[in-house]
Motif scaffolding. Structure first.
Motif, short mmCIF file in Angstrom:
data_model
loop_
_atom_site.label_atom_id
_atom_site.label_comp_id
_atom_site.label_asym_id
_atom_site.label_seq_id
_atom_site.Cartn_x
_atom_site.Cartn_y
_atom_site.Cartn_z
N LYS A 170 0.83 -1.20 -0.05
CA LYS A 170 -0.01 0.06 -0.16
C LYS A 170 0.75 1.08 0.19
O LYS A 170 0.41 2.18 -0.69
N LEU A 171 1.91 1.42 0.85
CA LEU A 171 2.76 2.23 0.82
C LEU A 171 3.52 2.40 -0.47
O LEU A 171 3.37 3.84 -1.22
N ILE A 172 3.91 1.67 -1.13
CA ILE A 172 4.60 1.80 -2.30
C ILE A 172 3.53 2.43 -3.30
O ILE A 172 3.90 3.11 -4.24
N HIS A 173 2.49 1.55 -3.42
CA HIS A 173 1.44 2.15 -4.48
C HIS A 173 1.04 3.45 -4.27
O HIS A 173 0.81 4.19 -5.24
N THR A 174 0.74 3.74 -3.12
CA THR A 174 0.30 5.21 -2.78
C THR A 174 1.56 6.30 -3.43
O THR A 174 1.48 7.32 -3.93
N LEU A 175 2.78 6.03 -3.17
CA LEU A 175 3.86 6.87 -3.61
C LEU A 175 3.93 6.95 -5.16
O LEU A 175 3.98 7.98 -5.59
N VAL A 176 3.47 5.92 -5.79
CA VAL A 176 3.40 5.80 -7.10
C VAL A 176 2.30 6.79 -7.80
O VAL A 176 2.46 7.36 -8.64
N GLU A 177 1.21 6.49 -6.95
CA GLU A 177 -0.14 7.19 -7.33
C GLU A 177 0.14 8.91 -7.33
O GLU A 177 -0.42 9.77 -8.10
N ARG A 178 0.89 9.06 -6.11
CA ARG A 178 1.38 10.48 -6.09
C ARG A 178 2.33 11.10 -6.80
O ARG A 178 2.66 12.33 -6.88
N GLY A 179 3.09 10.07 -7.91
CA GLY A 179 4.13 10.55 -8.47
C GLY A 179 5.40 10.82 -7.82
O GLY A 179 6.23 11.45 -8.32
N TRP A 180 5.43 10.11 -6.72
CA TRP A 180 6.69 10.50 -5.69
C TRP A 180 7.45 9.30 -6.09
O TRP A 180 7.66 8.26 -5.36
N LEU A 181 8.45 9.19 -7.33
CA LEU A 181 8.77 8.17 -7.81
C LEU A 181 10.38 8.09 -7.49
O LEU A 181 10.88 7.17 -8.00
N GLY A 182 10.86 8.83 -6.68
CA GLY A 182 12.16 8.94 -6.17
C GLY A 182 13.16 10.03 -7.03
O GLY A 182 12.36 10.76 -7.34
N ASN A 183 14.30 9.47 -7.27
CA ASN A 183 15.17 10.61 -7.91
C ASN A 183 14.78 11.31 -9.16
O ASN A 183 14.87 12.31 -9.42
N LYS A 184 14.01 10.60 -9.88
CA LYS A 184 13.59 10.88 -11.36
C LYS A 184 12.39 11.99 -11.24
O LYS A 184 12.23 12.71 -12.15
#
Ligand SMILES: NC(=O)c1ccc[n+]([C@@H]2O[C@H](COP(=O)([O-])OP(=O)(O)OC[C@H]3O[C@@H](n4cnc5c(N)ncnc54)[C@H](O)[C@@H]3O)[C@@H](O)[C@H]2O)c1
Length: 366
Positions: free
Chosen positions: A290-304
């Motif tokens: 759920k944590l990973i999916h929420t970050l992806v949904e928010r576009g918080w994808l890391g360095n990129k």
């Protein structure tokens, strides 16, 4: 050997593709980098009166990918001016560059159908001698070439580079049952002597070797971290060089890889190894997924995208790295460095064996 690589085409100008194009140029290979055509104009393009047919717009994604590689730290190019040697194009207008290619290296999004469709298009234009490889993190290589011509399959294999490819030594080479032995031998030789990599031949099993171990232990770690309330800063203080791993530790590594890539690889792996009950327990961890999916949904994808588990914040002209609170999903400014007696003691030890012994014999949170 009958093969040579003078012209390469790298497809996908994301984290890996752009960095791979850079490293091929570093090795003196002529490179064309391709990516998809955007489907929408940006506000800036609209304001400039550009349309989706404008070549500047059509090459925007690939150009931005190359720009990111130019700015990457540590540097992807041996020298900044080498970036000018990478030719860019898009998959609609420029696929014919493959007619001149000795090697097509695919580094697009980790999705089987997208990779298969792309391979079908490459199969139509590649010259007979052209080697085609995928940089997939773990999708079975054989399945990516399913339905392709015999000549294609004989020249197709997995070449799994690690991030960042200029610096990480490991190159996993994954032949299929159809790959010609001389193609495997040639690419292994080229990878070792031109690209400076250490070759590890792998069977075509889900996630191969490095990522099978990495994602297994990564999934376990994330589950444990969330169950036990560790913070991002604590985890990275414990799981870096002091236990024999790079400075990227756990969360910096996930930001470097890309949280979306992490999610794709985890989902693909879970589906590919239903028999591995131990791995399933952690790959199916509800909280972690759920944590990973929420970050992806928010576009918080890391360095990129500039934020993931860390976010770079400019304060009074200085760079600060804020960390994500894993409970509230808000970023917090750096506070006191996490301190653990065992980490302090382990740092003072010389060998990894001695450091690990400290942890094994300690009972603090680290
Ligand atoms: N990020 C890593 O650390 C890492 C390491 C090793 C291998 N890989 C693998 O390399 C590949 C690329 O990963 P990445 O991290 O560079 O991903 P990325 O998300 O940074 O880039 C993916 C690229 O694919 C392009 N793309 C999207 N949809 C497409 C489509 N329909 N057709 C063609 N291209 C499309 C995007 O425009 C983008 O440039 C994946 O297979 C990934 O699993 C990634």
């Amino acid at each position: 050997m009958k093969y040579q690589i003078n012209n390469a085409v790298v497809i996908g100008a994301g984290t890996m593709g752009a960095a791979l194009a850079a490293h091929l140029v570093n090795a003196g290979v002529r490179v064309t980098l391709l990516d998809i055509v955007p489907r929408q104009l940006t506000e800036e393009e609209k304001a400039r009166g550009l349309t989706l047919d404008d070549p500047q717009v059509r090459n925007r994604i690939v150009r931005q990918g190359l720009e990111r590689a130019k700015k990457s730290r540590p540097a992807s190019f041996f020298a900044p001016e080498l970036a000018d040697l990478v030719r860019i194009g898009n998959l609609e207008d420029d696929l014919d560059v493959i007619k001149e290619a000795d090697w097509v290296l695919e580094a697009v999004i980790e999705n089987l159908k997208i990779k298969q469709d792309l391979m079908a298009r490459i199969d139509e234009v590649r010259p007979e001698h052209c080697i085609v490889s995928t940089n997939t993190s773990g999708i079975p290589v054989t399945s990516i070439a399913e339905g392709r011509s015999e000549g294609f399959r004989q020249h197709f294999l997995g070449t799994h580079f690690f991030n960042p490819p200029r610096y990480l030594k490991l190159l996993e080479i994954i032949p299929t049952a159809d790959t010609l032995p001389e193609v495997v031998e040639f690419i292994s030789h080229f990878g070792e002597y031109r690209l400076g990599k250490g070759i590890v031949p792998c069977k075509d099993t889900p996630n191969f070797i490095g990522n099978r171990m990495g994602f297994g232990s990564g999934a376990f770690a994330l589950h444990y971290i969330l169950e036990n309330g560790y913070t991002v800063a604590e985890v990275d203080a414990i799981t870096g060089p002091v236990i024999g791993r790079p400075k990227t530790a756990t969360f910096r590594l996930m930001d470097l890889v890309g949280i979306d890539v992490w999610e794709h690889v985890g989902v693909n792996l879970a589906a590919a190894i239903p028999h591995d009950q131990h791995a399933q327990k952690y790959l199916q961890s509800e909280k972690a997924n759920k944590l990973i999916h929420t970050l992806v949904e928010r576009g918080w994808l890391g360095n990129k995208t500039g934020q993931g588990f860390y976010k770079q914040v400019r304060k009074n002209g200085k760079k600060e790295y804020w960390t994500l609170n894993l409970e509230t999903l808000e970023y917090e400014p750096p506070g006191e460095k996490p301190r653990f007696d065992s980490v302090g003691e382990a740092r003072g030890k010389e060998t990894l064996k001695e450091k690990l012994e400290v942890f094994m014999n300690s009972d603090d949170r680290a």
